[in-house]
Write an enzyme that holds these catalytic residues in place. Structure first.
Site, short mmCIF file in Angstrom:
data_model
loop_
_atom_site.label_atom_id
_atom_site.label_comp_id
_atom_site.label_asym_id
_atom_site.label_seq_id
_atom_site.Cartn_x
_atom_site.Cartn_y
_atom_site.Cartn_z
N ARG A 178 43.99 35.40 39.79
CA ARG A 178 44.43 36.71 39.31
C ARG A 178 45.88 37.01 39.66
NH1 ARG A 178 39.29 40.86 39.99
NH2 ARG A 178 37.78 39.59 38.84
N ASP B 45 39.61 56.40 38.55
CA ASP B 45 39.62 54.99 38.90
C ASP B 45 40.90 54.69 39.64
OD1 ASP B 45 37.77 52.49 37.81
OD2 ASP B 45 39.79 51.86 38.38
#
Length: 291
Positions: free
Chosen positions: A51, A154
């Site tokens: 990632r 979020d």
């Protein structure tokens, strides 16, 4: 003759574009835990490499050390946000853990409140928040519908932008119950679908870090959805968040959690009502809620 100690060379993975040492990995684990509360399992080293290496390539850096130096620097605040976004998991789809939505509908019908407020505390790309909105509209139809507000938060800013637009590919919309796509989404020229204005106007999408010392929230909720995020926190962090949820949940409110999350250790705060749904521990036992 003096025997010299053996030379220990650093372990290098020659199959990787950039060296990613154990020290680099521990540095990542410390950063994401301190700033996002995420306790990365020691087995996640390959996942982390995959990632973050994209960011290293995009920034044209020479490796993980200069990248992490940037993330930790005052000049790297923007990159720190990208760092967190890269390491957060955003698996979601419409009506995920579908048994929760009939329970929510039943609860709202029974509440009799003039105002309905719901917090979706890990909204990702928005499918959960829109599923909640659809459930509320279906449950509370008619001219006497109470005022409705949904807060969707979020940590990841990139997924929040997707959620605000409310535009989804056809394969995602296909997961909706029969008839819901045409009723609540408009088909766009490119074959994607956008949530109708009625749905989008019900939801306020905001960035919020669950481990921040303060939350910009000044209301109480009929329901809090915090599903499949607490599994990334250690027990102490979970306990702190649950303690902060408690005063934000109305006396008869419900806390919806993920299928693999169990908060038996917080029995002084929440009582399991059934099907991964909790209520206040001090709330009198209620009748079983049915979909």
């Amino acid at each position: 003759m003096t025997t010299l100690p053996p030379v220990v060379l650093p372990k290098i993975d020659f199959n990787r574009e950039f060296n990613f040492s154990d020290a680099d990995f521990e540095r990542v684990r410390k950063l994401i835990y301190q700033n996002a509360g995420i306790a990365l399992n020691p087995t996640k080293k390959d996942m982390v490499y995959g990632r973050l290496v994209r960011r290293i390539r995009e920034l044209k850096l020479s490796g993980f050390t200069p990248y992490l130096n940037l993330v930790e620097s005052s000049a790297g605040r923007g990159e720190f946000e990208q760092f967190v976004n890269a390491l957060t998991t955003n698996l979601t789809f419409f009506f995920r853990e579908e048994h929760h939505f009939p329970l929510l509908a039943s609860h709202l019908k029974q509440s009799g409140h003039n105002e309905i407020s719901i917090w979706c505390a890990a909204s990702s790309t928005g499918e959960e928040a829109y599923s909640i909105a659809i459930t509320v509209l279906e449950a509370l139809s008619g001219n006497t519908r109470p005022a409705i507000s949904i807060l969707a938060t979020d940590l990841d800013t990139s997924v929040l932008e997707t959620a605000r637009r409310g535009i989804y590919a056809a394969d995602k919309i296909a997961r909706l119950p029969a008839g819901m796509a045409a009723k609540y989404f408009d088909k766009l020229a490119d074959g994607q679908y956008q949530a109708k204005a009625q749905l989008r106007n019900m939801i306020s999408f905001q960035r919020l870090n669950l481990i921040d010392n303060s939350w910009p929230i000044h209301k109480t909720f009929d329901a809090i959805f915090c599903r499949n995020v607490m599994i990334y926190f250690d027990r102490d962090t979970q306990a702190r968040i649950l303690k902060r949820f408690s005063p934000l949940l109305k006396a008869d409110g419900l806390l919806f959690v993920g299928h693999s999350e169990n908060f038996y250790f917080a029995a002084d705060l929440f009582h399991l009502r059934g099907k991964t749904v909790y209520e206040h521990a001090t709330h009198a036992p209620a009748k079983t809620i049915h979909g």
